[in-house]
Design a protein around this motif. Structure first.
Motif, PDB file in Angstrom:
ATOM      1  N   ALA A 100      -4.295   6.518  -0.614  1.00  0.00           N
ATOM      2  CA  ALA A 100      -3.922   5.220  -0.049  1.00  0.00           C
ATOM      3  C   ALA A 100      -4.987   4.714   0.914  1.00  0.00           C
ATOM      4  O   ALA A 100      -5.342   3.533   0.912  1.00  0.00           O
ATOM      5  CB  ALA A 100      -2.573   5.338   0.663  1.00  0.00           C
ATOM      6  N   VAL A 104      -7.237   1.041   0.646  1.00  0.00           N
ATOM      7  CA  VAL A 104      -7.309  -0.096   1.582  1.00  0.00           C
ATOM      8  C   VAL A 104      -8.603  -0.130   2.376  1.00  0.00           C
ATOM      9  O   VAL A 104      -8.812  -1.037   3.178  1.00  0.00           O
ATOM     10  CB  VAL A 104      -6.131  -0.109   2.583  1.00  0.00           C
ATOM     11  CG1 VAL A 104      -4.851  -0.387   1.856  1.00  0.00           C
ATOM     12  CG2 VAL A 104      -6.058   1.174   3.359  1.00  0.00           C
ATOM     13  N   GLU A 109      -7.044  -7.271   5.617  1.00  0.00           N
ATOM     14  CA  GLU A 109      -5.747  -7.924   5.451  1.00  0.00           C
ATOM     15  C   GLU A 109      -5.217  -8.356   6.804  1.00  0.00           C
ATOM     16  O   GLU A 109      -5.556  -7.767   7.822  1.00  0.00           O
ATOM     17  CB  GLU A 109      -4.754  -6.942   4.830  1.00  0.00           C
ATOM     18  CG  GLU A 109      -5.035  -6.634   3.393  1.00  0.00           C
ATOM     19  CD  GLU A 109      -4.099  -5.554   2.878  1.00  0.00           C
ATOM     20  OE1 GLU A 109      -3.502  -5.760   1.841  1.00  0.00           O
ATOM     21  OE2 GLU A 109      -3.987  -4.511   3.556  1.00  0.00           O
ATOM     22  N   TYR A 113      -1.628  -2.736  10.469  1.00  0.00           N
ATOM     23  CA  TYR A 113      -2.030  -1.735   9.484  1.00  0.00           C
ATOM     24  C   TYR A 113      -0.898  -0.737   9.348  1.00  0.00           C
ATOM     25  O   TYR A 113      -0.523  -0.073  10.295  1.00  0.00           O
ATOM     26  CB  TYR A 113      -3.297  -1.062   9.976  1.00  0.00           C
ATOM     27  CG  TYR A 113      -3.702   0.175   9.212  1.00  0.00           C
ATOM     28  CD1 TYR A 113      -4.165   0.082   7.906  1.00  0.00           C
ATOM     29  CD2 TYR A 113      -3.654   1.421   9.811  1.00  0.00           C
ATOM     30  CE1 TYR A 113      -4.559   1.206   7.222  1.00  0.00           C
ATOM     31  CE2 TYR A 113      -4.054   2.558   9.143  1.00  0.00           C
ATOM     32  CZ  TYR A 113      -4.501   2.448   7.836  1.00  0.00           C
ATOM     33  OH  TYR A 113      -4.898   3.556   7.165  1.00  0.00           O
ATOM     34  N   VAL A 118       1.306   0.313   2.503  1.00  0.00           N
ATOM     35  CA  VAL A 118       0.280   0.485   1.478  1.00  0.00           C
ATOM     36  C   VAL A 118       0.774   1.462   0.423  1.00  0.00           C
ATOM     37  O   VAL A 118       0.687   1.207  -0.781  1.00  0.00           O
ATOM     38  CB  VAL A 118      -1.031   1.006   2.109  1.00  0.00           C
ATOM     39  CG1 VAL A 118      -2.069   1.247   1.024  1.00  0.00           C
ATOM     40  CG2 VAL A 118      -1.545   0.047   3.152  1.00  0.00           C
ATOM     41  N   GLU A 121       3.151  -0.143  -1.879  1.00  0.00           N
ATOM     42  CA  GLU A 121       2.479  -1.037  -2.816  1.00  0.00           C
ATOM     43  C   GLU A 121       1.778  -0.231  -3.920  1.00  0.00           C
ATOM     44  O   GLU A 121       1.831  -0.574  -5.093  1.00  0.00           O
ATOM     45  CB  GLU A 121       1.471  -1.910  -2.041  1.00  0.00           C
ATOM     46  CG  GLU A 121       0.613  -2.837  -2.882  1.00  0.00           C
ATOM     47  CD  GLU A 121       1.411  -3.942  -3.571  1.00  0.00           C
ATOM     48  OE1 GLU A 121       2.588  -4.129  -3.204  1.00  0.00           O
ATOM     49  OE2 GLU A 121       0.860  -4.587  -4.490  1.00  0.00           O
ATOM     50  N   TYR A 157      -5.229  -3.318  -6.565  1.00  0.00           N
ATOM     51  CA  TYR A 157      -4.672  -3.621  -5.244  1.00  0.00           C
ATOM     52  C   TYR A 157      -5.329  -4.875  -4.677  1.00  0.00           C
ATOM     53  O   TYR A 157      -4.724  -5.656  -3.979  1.00  0.00           O
ATOM     54  CB  TYR A 157      -4.910  -2.438  -4.304  1.00  0.00           C
ATOM     55  CG  TYR A 157      -4.200  -2.542  -2.981  1.00  0.00           C
ATOM     56  CD1 TYR A 157      -2.933  -2.009  -2.829  1.00  0.00           C
ATOM     57  CD2 TYR A 157      -4.803  -3.153  -1.889  1.00  0.00           C
ATOM     58  CE1 TYR A 157      -2.274  -2.096  -1.620  1.00  0.00           C
ATOM     59  CE2 TYR A 157      -4.158  -3.251  -0.681  1.00  0.00           C
ATOM     60  CZ  TYR A 157      -2.886  -2.720  -0.543  1.00  0.00           C
ATOM     61  OH  TYR A 157      -2.237  -2.808   0.655  1.00  0.00           O
TER      62      TYR A 157
ATOM     63  N   ARG C 182      -6.678   0.259  11.090  1.00  0.00           N
ATOM     64  CA  ARG C 182      -7.688  -0.067  10.111  1.00  0.00           C
ATOM     65  C   ARG C 182      -9.089   0.232  10.641  1.00  0.00           C
ATOM     66  O   ARG C 182      -9.939   0.757   9.933  1.00  0.00           O
ATOM     67  CB  ARG C 182      -7.573  -1.558   9.800  1.00  0.00           C
ATOM     68  CG  ARG C 182      -7.821  -1.907   8.380  1.00  0.00           C
ATOM     69  CD  ARG C 182      -7.417  -3.342   8.197  1.00  0.00           C
ATOM     70  NE  ARG C 182      -5.987  -3.483   8.453  1.00  0.00           N
ATOM     71  CZ  ARG C 182      -5.116  -3.952   7.581  1.00  0.00           C
ATOM     72  NH1 ARG C 182      -5.534  -4.316   6.425  1.00  0.00           N
ATOM     73  NH2 ARG C 182      -3.853  -4.050   7.859  1.00  0.00           N
TER      74      ARG C 182
END
Lengths: 513, 370, 327
Positions: A100, A104, A109, A113, A118, A121, A157, C182
Motif C-alpha cells: 500500500a 501511494v 492527494e 494521509y 488506501v 481502495e 490507483y 505522506r
C-alpha cells in the motif's frame, strides 16, 4: 462490429540516441477496450516507443494523439494526467515499504494521509480484477509476480485508462502468466486500452486483439490476431534474409573440447535458470547460442567459467594435450586455471566485469594474468608489449596505452577486451554479445577475430542476438528458451524463421502445467 | 535519467558527469579553491579580530618556519599526519570506509606505552624497541581487523563500526591510565621512564624527531610502491573498482578485505609507536588528537596518492601550527586553527565537484512540435 | 535506597537528553540517505550559538525578560545549527561531495568555532574572563512550580526544564511523521531508493535538504540543552565531550527509530553515570562502564547485519549521493 474509440494514436514518431536510430517514423493506433501486442526482437525499438507514451522520453519527431487530441507528454506525471500508466520491466518499488505504501508513494492527494483508506481502495481494485495481494505485505517478502501486481495496481490507483506493460511475462511462471492474462482480459472488457510489449508469439496469439510488429526501429505493420499465425508473425519479426558476407570456413577436423552434461542452475531467488542443459563445443568450430535476452545465456557462460554455482551436472573439458577429461563443475576460476584449462571469457558487461574502467589499457591487460610468478611485485613489461600489440593490430583508437579504458569508445573497449582474451592463446573462447553497440567496422573486426580463433583450432562459443550474424558466422546454433535448449541446428541449413520460432515458442509442457 | 525530464525541471542549468580533466586544469581548480578559502578566512579574521589579515598570514608563516625548532616541529607533525594518512589509504582505495584510524592509532599508542612501562627497564634496548614496534603493529592490526572480518562475513556497515571502535579505544586508554597514573591522582601517565629513557626512540644527529621523519619518508615510498607496483595493491584496487570484476578474475574478495585492513591497521600502529616512543613519551586519550580524522580527509583529498598526501599533510599542519601562532600572538584561542582548517576543507571538498562534473548554462528554448 | 534510584533515573534522563536531541536529528537526516558525521560539530554550534545570543542579550544592559532569555538563545541555537547543516547539504547534495569527509570536516569546523568563541567571546567583546550566563541558565532550568509538592515522582520525572520535555515531544512527533504521514513515507523512500522516489515524482533534492537542515536544527538543541540547562549557562572548552558521537551510536542502537531512542537515551545516559551509583566501584571500572554504550552499539550493529531483518537495516542509500543519470 462498430469501431471502438481510439485511445492513442502515434504518427510518424522518430527517436535517435546519439547516432543510434531507435525509432524511425513509426505510426500506431490503440483502441479503447482492446489489447494490442507490440512485437519485435530485442533492440527493435519497442520499449523506446512505449517510453515516449509514458513520458520517459520525448520524441524527436512526430505526433502523439490521446483520445483524438494532440498532446505533449514530457514527464511521467504528464502521462498520469492523461490516464496513461506504464509497467516497466524493472520494477520501481521500495523494498522495505509495504504494498500500500508503494502504491501511494509520491502521490499528492488532498486530505489526511490514511493508510487504512488506501488499503481499502487497494482491496477494492484487487477484488474488481481478481488480484491476489495483501496490501500490508512488504515488497521484499514478495515474489516477482506479486511485485508486478503492485505495479499494475499502482497504475490503476492513479486512475489509468491506458496501460502499457513491458514484457510482463518475462519474469512469470506459466500459471502466473495465465492469471495475468485473465486479469488483462477483464480490464479490456472494462474498456481499458492495453498495450503489451512482447516477443513471445504464442502469447500474442493467445491474448491480443491486434498485433503491431516493429523491426530494427521501423514499423512493419499491424494485423488482426485472427488472421495471424506463428509463422506469419515470425517472418514479419525477423524480416528477409540479409547477406552480411562474414567469411566462414569449413571446420577443420573438429574434435570435442567441452561437453556439458545435464546441468541445472538456480538464481538467487531459488528459481531454476538453467535446466537439462547438455551440449558439446568442438575445437575448430563456432557454436552460436541464440535466444531472447535472459533465457539463461549469461548463467550458462558463468557456470562454465566457474562464476555460477551449478546444482548438478557435469562440465567436462577434454584436454588436447593430455587427452584427459577434467570436470570443471563447481570449480573456482582459479582452480580451473590451475588445471591448465585455457578458458577465455568475454562477458556481456565489459566495463563492469571484463575490464576496470578506471585502469589504463596496460593494467587491464594483466587482469587475468598478473598472478603469474612468485614475485611480490607486478610485471608490467609483458602487459605493456601486449597492449601495444593489441592497439596496433586491432587498430584501437586511443591517445596512449596509459589511457583509462573508460575513456575509450565502445568499439575500442571491446577490442581491448577481446584482444586480451585471445592473447592468452585459449583453447575455449566464450563471447557474450561481443558486437553489441559496435559500429559495422568494429563488429567485423570482432567476427574476423573469432573466425581466426576457430581456424586456429579453438572452440568458440558465441552468444549473439542478431540472427543474421548467427546464421552466417556460426557452424552450429544452439537455441535457448527459458533456460532450456529447444534445438541445436546446423547453421548452414537453418533459417532465421526456424531459429526465431525455437526462441519464442513456449513448449506444450509448460502451458499444460 | 533522461534529457526530456531534465529539460522540464532544469531549463537553465545542466549538470553532467565529466569524462576527464587535464592535469593542470584540476590543479588550477584546487589552487583556486585554496586561495578562495584563504580569502574567506582572511575576511573572517578581520571580522573577528580587526587585524590586518596579511599580518595574520605572515605570523602564521612565522609560526611554521620561524625558527629551526619550529621547522622541526612542523616536519614532525606533518610526518605523523602523513603516516596515518598513508595507513588509511589502502582501505580507502578498496572503498572500505574505515573512519577508525583514530582508535587504531590510539591502540598502537597503548601497546607501545604498555611495553615501555612493563619492559622499559628490564629489556635491553635492541630487544625492547622491536618488541614495542611489533606489539603496536599487532594491536592496531587486530583493532582494524575486527570490523573488516564482520564486513567480509556479514556485510556489517564498516563506517559505523570503525567509528564506534574509536571510542572503545579511547575508553580503553582511560582505563589503563588509571593503573599507570603518575603521580597518583593526577589522572595522567606522566613522562614514561623519564630518567632511564627506556623505550625512547634514539635521537639522530641530535634531532629528536629525525628518526620519525625518516621512518615516515620510507613508509611513504613503500606505500607508493605497494599501491602502484605490488600484486596486492593491484588486487585491492580491483576490489575497490568493481567487485564483479574481482569475481571474474577469481579473487577471494573477503581475503583481500581482511588483508588490506590488517596492513592499514598495522601502519596506524607504527604511527602510534612513533607518537609514544618517539614524540610524547607518554599517553593520554588525546595523544592522537583527531589526526585519525584529519588523515581521512587528507587521503581522500590527495586521491589516494601518497606523494600528493605529503603536500596535503603539510598544508593542514601549516594551518594548524600557523593558527596556533596567531592565537598566541593575538591572545586568541588555539581553536582558530580548527576553524581555518574547516573552511579550507569545505572549499577543497566543494571544488571536487567542478572536476567531476560539467556544469553548462543554456538558455531555455521552447521545443517546437514537429 | 529508593531515593538513590530516583536520583539515578533523574540523572540518567538529564544525561540522555542531549543524546536524544542528537539522535533524533541524525535519524531524520539519515532517513534521507545522508550520513551526517558533522552532528558533533553541529551540537557544538548549537551550544555556542545560544551562548553568543544570550551573551549579547545579557550584556546589552536592558532589563532581562525571562521569555526573551529563553527565546533568544533558543533561536540562536536553531539558526546556528541549521546553517551548519545547510553547509553540509550544499556540499553533499548539490556538489555531491563525499559524505564522510564533509561530515568530518564539519565536525572539525564546528568544534573549532565552539571552542574558539567559547574561550574568547568575552575577551573579544567584553571585559574578559570566562562567560557565565547564570540568568539565562536559570530561565532554562525553570520547571513546574508545583513539583516540590509531588514527592518522589515529581522530583524524578517532573523536575526538568522545558527542553527535556521538548526533546521527547520532538522524538515522538518525528516518529509519528515518519510512520504516519505522506511526508514521512516519501522521506523514507528517498533514503531507501532515491531513483524510485524520483520516478514517483518526489523531489529528492528538496527532501534531502529539508531533512538534513531540520535534523541539524534538532541536534543543535542538544547543545543548547547541555550549555543552558545542564551546565547552567557556562561554557567550558571540550565540556561537551564525545556526546555527539554517542548520539550517532544511539541512532544505530535505536535502529533508526526515534521512538526507541527515547528509552535508549536514558539507558546510554545511565551507563554514562552509573559508576557514581554503584558503591565500591574503582575508577578503572568506571571507564569500562563508559565504554559500554559503544560496545552495545557495536553488538547491535553486528547483530543486525547477521540477522538481516530488513526493517532493522540502515536506510539503503545511506552515504551515497544521488545523481540522476542522463541518457
Amino acid at each position: 462490429m462498430a469501431e471502438k474509440p481510439v485511445a492513442i494514436e502515434l504518427k510518424n514518431i522518430s527517436k535517435t540516441f546519439g547516432s543510434v536510430v531507435a525509432n524511425h517514423r513509426v505510426s500506431l493506433m490503440v483502441h479503447e477496450g482492446e489489447i494490442l501486442s507490440v512485437l519485435g526482437e530485442n533492440g527493435s525499438g519497442k520499449t523506446t516507443l512505449m517510453n515516449m507514451i509514458a513520458g520517459i522520453y520525448y520524441p524527436d519527431e512526430g505526433q502523439i494523439f490521446v483520445r483524438e487530441k494532440e498532446v505533449s507528454i514530457r514527464s511521467p506525471k504528464d502521462a498520469f494526467d492523461l490516464k496513461i500508466g506504464m509497467i516497466h520491466q524493472h520494477f520501481k518499488l521500495v523494498d522495505v515499504l509495504s504494498a500500500a505504501e508503494n502504491i501511494v508513494l509520491g502521490l499528492k492527494e488532498k486530505g489526511r494521509y490514511d493508510l487504512e483508506k488506501v488499503t481499502e481502495e487497494v482491496r477494492r481494485i484487487s477484488a474488481k480484477y481478481n488480484f491476489d495481494i495483501d496490501p500490508k505485505k512488504k515488497v521484499y517478502e514478495m515474489s516477482v509476480s506479486e511485485k508486478q501486481t503492485i505495479e499494475i495496481i499502482k497504475v490503476l490507483y492513479r486512475g489509468a485508462e491506458i496501460l502499457i506493460l513491458d514484457e510482463p511475462t518475462a519474469v512469470l511462471t506459466p500459471q502466473e502468466t495465465r492469471k495475468l492474462f485473465a486479469i488483462l482480459r477483464k480490464m479490456r472488457d472494462d474498456g481499458k486500452a492495453i498495450v503489451i510489449i512482447t516477443h513471445k508469439l504464442n502469447e500474442v496469439l493467445e491474448l491480443s486483439d491486434r498485433v503491431a510488429v516493429l523491426r530494427k526501429g521501423e514499423y512493419v505493420g499491424t494485423i488482426d490476431t485472427a488472421e495471424a499465425t506463428e509463422s506469419i508473425l515470425a517472418e514479419m519479426m525477423v524480416g528477409k534474409k540479409v547477406t552480411l558476407n562474414i567469411g566462414r570456413s569449413e571446420p577443420n577436423s573438429p574434435q570435442d573440447r567441452l561437453t556439458v552434461c545435464d546441468i541445472h542452475c538456480m538464481n538467487r531467488e531459488g528459481i531454476e535458470v538453467l535446466s537439462d542443459i547438455s551440449f558439446t563445443a568442438r575445437a575448430g568450430e563456432i557454436l552460436g547460442i541464440a535466444g531472447i535476452a535472459g533465457s539463461g545465456q549469461r548463467e550458462l557462460l558463468e557456470a562454465i567459467a566457474g562464476l555460477q554455482y551449478v546444482d548438478h551436472g557435469q562440465i567436462l573439458y577434454h584436454d588436447p594435450k593430455t587427452g584427459k577429461d577434467e570436470d570443471l563443475c563447481r570449480k573456482k576460476p582459479m582452480q580451473i586455471r590451475e588445471l591448465g584449462v585455457r578458458l577465455s571469457f568475454v562477458p556481456e558487461d565489459r566495463l563492469g566485469m571484463g575490464l576496470v574502467g578506471n585502469m589504463d589499457i596496460i593494467d587491464n591487460m594483466m587482469l587475468r594474468s598478473y598472478r603469474k610468478g612468485h614475485s611480490f611485485f607486478l610485471k608490467r613489461k609483458d602487459p605493456r608489449t601486449l597492449a601495444q600489440q593489441i592497439i596496433e593490430q586491432l587498430q584501437v583508437v586511443t591517445p596512449s596505452a596509459t589511457t583509462p579504458v573508460r575513456r575509450l569508445s565502445g568499439g575500442n573497449v571491446q577490442k581491448v577486451l577481446v584482444g586480451r582474451e585471445i592473447a592468452s592463446s585459449p583453447t575455449v573462447i566464450m563471447a557474450a554479445y561481443p558486437a553489441r553497440g559496435l559500429d559495422v567496422n568494429s563488429s567485423y573486426t570482432i567476427y574476423n577475430l573469432l573466425n581466426q580463433q576457430k581456424e586456429r583450432g579453438v572452440a568458440v562459443i558465441f552468444v549473439g542476438e542478431d540472427l543474421d550474424v548467427l546464421v552466417e558466422l556460426c557452424d552450429r546454433i544452439m537455441v535457448l528458451n527459458g533456460g532450456r535448449i529447444t534445438g541445436i541446428l546446423d547453421a548452414r541449413k537453418t533459417t532465421k524463421e526456424e531459429i526465431g520460432l525455437l526462441m519464442t515458442k513456449t513448449e506444450e509442457r509448460a502451458v499444460n502445467e | 535519467m533522461n534529457k526530456e525530464m531534465k529539460q522540464h525541471h532544469e531549463q537553465h542549468l545542466r549538470i553532467s558527469k565529466r569524462d576527464h580533466m587535464v592535469f593542470w586544469k584540476s590543479w588550477l581548480i584546487h589552487v583556486t579553491a585554496i586561495l578562495l578559502a584563504l580569502l574567506v578566512c582572511a575576511f573572517i579574521i578581520v571580522l573577528i579580530t580587526g587585524y590586518n589579515p596579511l599580518e595574520v598570514y605572515s605570523s602564521m608563516w612565522e609560526g611554521t618556519f620561524g625558527s629551526a625548532r619550529k621547522v622541526w616541529l612542523t616536519m614532525q607533525e606533518t610526518a605523523m599526519l602523513l603516516c596515518i594518512s598513508l595507513a588509511v589509504t589502502p582501505a580507502y582505495k578498496m572503498r572500505f570506509w574505515n573512519i577508525g584510524a583514530e582508535g587504531q592509532t590510539l591502540i598502537g599508542c597503548l601497546a607501545t606505552a604498555a611495553c615501555m612501562i612493563y619492559f622499559g627497564n628490564r629489556m635491553p634496548v635492541y630487544l625492547l624497541i622491536p618488541v614495542m614496534f611489533l606489539a603496536s603493529m599487532a594491536a592496531s592490526a587486530i583493532w582494524a581487523m575486527i570490523p573488516a572480518v564482520c564486513r567480509a562475513k556479514w556485510g556489517t556497515n564498516e563506517t559505523l563500526f570503525t567509528l564506534m571502535m574509536n571510542y572503545v579505544a579511547t575508553q580503553l586508554v582511560s582505563y589503563f591510565i588509571t593503573f599507570w597514573e603518575n603521580p597518583v591522582g593526577s589522572n595522567s601517565v606522566g613522562i614514561i621512564n623519564s630518567i632511564s629513557k627506556g623505550g625512547w626512540l634514539p635521537e639522530l644527529f641530535g634531532q629528536k624527531y629525525l628518526l620519525n621523519i625518516i621512518i615516515v619518508a620510507i613508509l611513504t615510498v613503500l606505500m607508493f610502491v605497494y599501491l602502484r607496483y605490488s600484486k596486492q595493491g593491484y588486487e585491492l584496487t580491483v576490489v575497490g573498482e568493481s567487485e564483479n570484476t574481482a569475481r571474474y578474475i577469481g579473487l577471494n574478495i573477503k581475503k583481500v578485505i581482511i588483508r588490506t585492513l590488517v596492513i592499514s591497521g598495522a601502519l596506524c600502529g607504527v604511527a602510534g609507536f612513533m607518537l609514544v616512543a618517539g614524540t610524547d613519551h607518554t599517553i593520554s586519550t588525546d595523544t592522537v588528537g583527531g589526526m585519525g580524522f584529519t588523515a581521512i580527509m587528507i587521503s581522500w583529498l590527495a586521491k589516494f596518492n601518497p606523494i600528493v598526501m605529503v603536500l596535503a599533510s603539510f598544508l593542514l599542519t601549516f594551518l594548524s601550527r600557523g593558527a596556533g601562532e596567531i592565537a598566541t600572538a593575538l591572545r586568541l584561542n588555539q581553536s582558530v586553527s580548527d576553524i581555518l582548517t574547516g573552511i579550507i576543507l569545505f572549499f577543497i571538498i566543494g571544488c571536487e565537484f567542478f572536476i567531476q562534473y560539467k556544469v553548462s548554462f543554456r538558455f531555455h528554448k521552447k521545443e517546437v512540435k514537429g | 535506597m529508593i531515593d538513590i534510584i530516583a536520583t539515578f533515573i533523574k540523572q540518567a534522563i538529564i544525561q540522555g537528553i542531549p543524546l536524544l536531541y542528537g539522535s533524533t536529528g541524525e535519524i531524520i537526516t539519515e532517513k534521507s540517505g545522508n550520513l551526517n558525521l558533522g552532528i558533533p560539530g553541529i551540537m557544538y554550534i548549537g551550544g555556542i550559538s545560544s551562548v553568543i545570543g544570550a551573551y549579547f542579550y545579557e550584556s546589552s544592559g536592558v532589563d532581562l525578560n525571562p521569555v526573551l532569555c529563553v527565546v533568544i538563545p533558543f533561536f540562536s541555537a536553531l539558526f546556528g545549527s541549521m546553517l551548519m547543516a545547510l553547509i553540509y547539504s550544499f556540499l553533499t547534495i548539490t556538489l555531491r561531495a563525499n559524505q564522510n569527509v564533509t561530515g568530518l570536516a564539519l565536525t572539525t569546523f564546528g568544534v573549532g568555532i565552539g571552542n574558539f568563541f567559547g574561550g574568547s567571546l568575552s575577551s573579544l567583546f567584553g571585559e574578559g574572563g570566562s562567560i557565565s550566563l547564570i540568568r539565562t541558565g536559570e530561565c532554562f532550568k525553570a520547571t513546574f512550580p508545583f513539583v516540590e509538592n509531588l514527592g518522589l515522582f515529581g522530583k524524578t520525572f517532573l523536575s526538568f526544564g522545558f527542553l527535556a520535555y521538548l526533546s521527547i515531544v520532538i522524538a515522538l512527533v518525528a516518529s509519528w511523521i515518519l510512520n504516519h504521514t505522506r511526508v514521512g513515507l516519501n522521506l523514507r523512500a528517498v533514503g531507501e531508493n532515491p531513483a524510485t522516489a524520483d520516478a514517483a515524482g518526489i523531489n529528492v533534492t528538496r527532501y534531502k535538504y529539508l531533512a538534513t537542515c531540520i535534523g541539524g536544527g534538532i541536534a543543535g538543541l542538544g547543545g543548547l540543552y547541555f550549555i543552558m540547562d545542564y551546565i547552567g549557562g557556562a561554557w567550558t572548552n571540550g565540556g561537551f565531550g564525545d556526546r555527539g558521537w554517542l548520539a550517532i551510536a544511539l541512532v544505530i542502537f535505536a535502529l533508526w527509530k526515534p521512538k526507541h531512542s527515547i528509552l535508549g537515551s536514558i539507558l546510554f545516559g545511565g551507563l554514562f553515570i552509573v559508576y557514581l551509583y554503584i558503591p565500591g566501584l574503582s575508577r578503572s571500572s568506571q571507564e569500562i562502564f563508559k565504554m559500554l554504550p559503544y560496545l552495545v552499539t557495536i553488538l547491535v550493529l553486528v547483530l543486525i547485519s547477521i540477522r538481516r531483518r530488513r526493517e532493522d537495516q540502515p536506510p539503503a542509500s545511506l552515504g551515497l549521493s544521488y545523481f540522476r543519470e542522463e541518457r
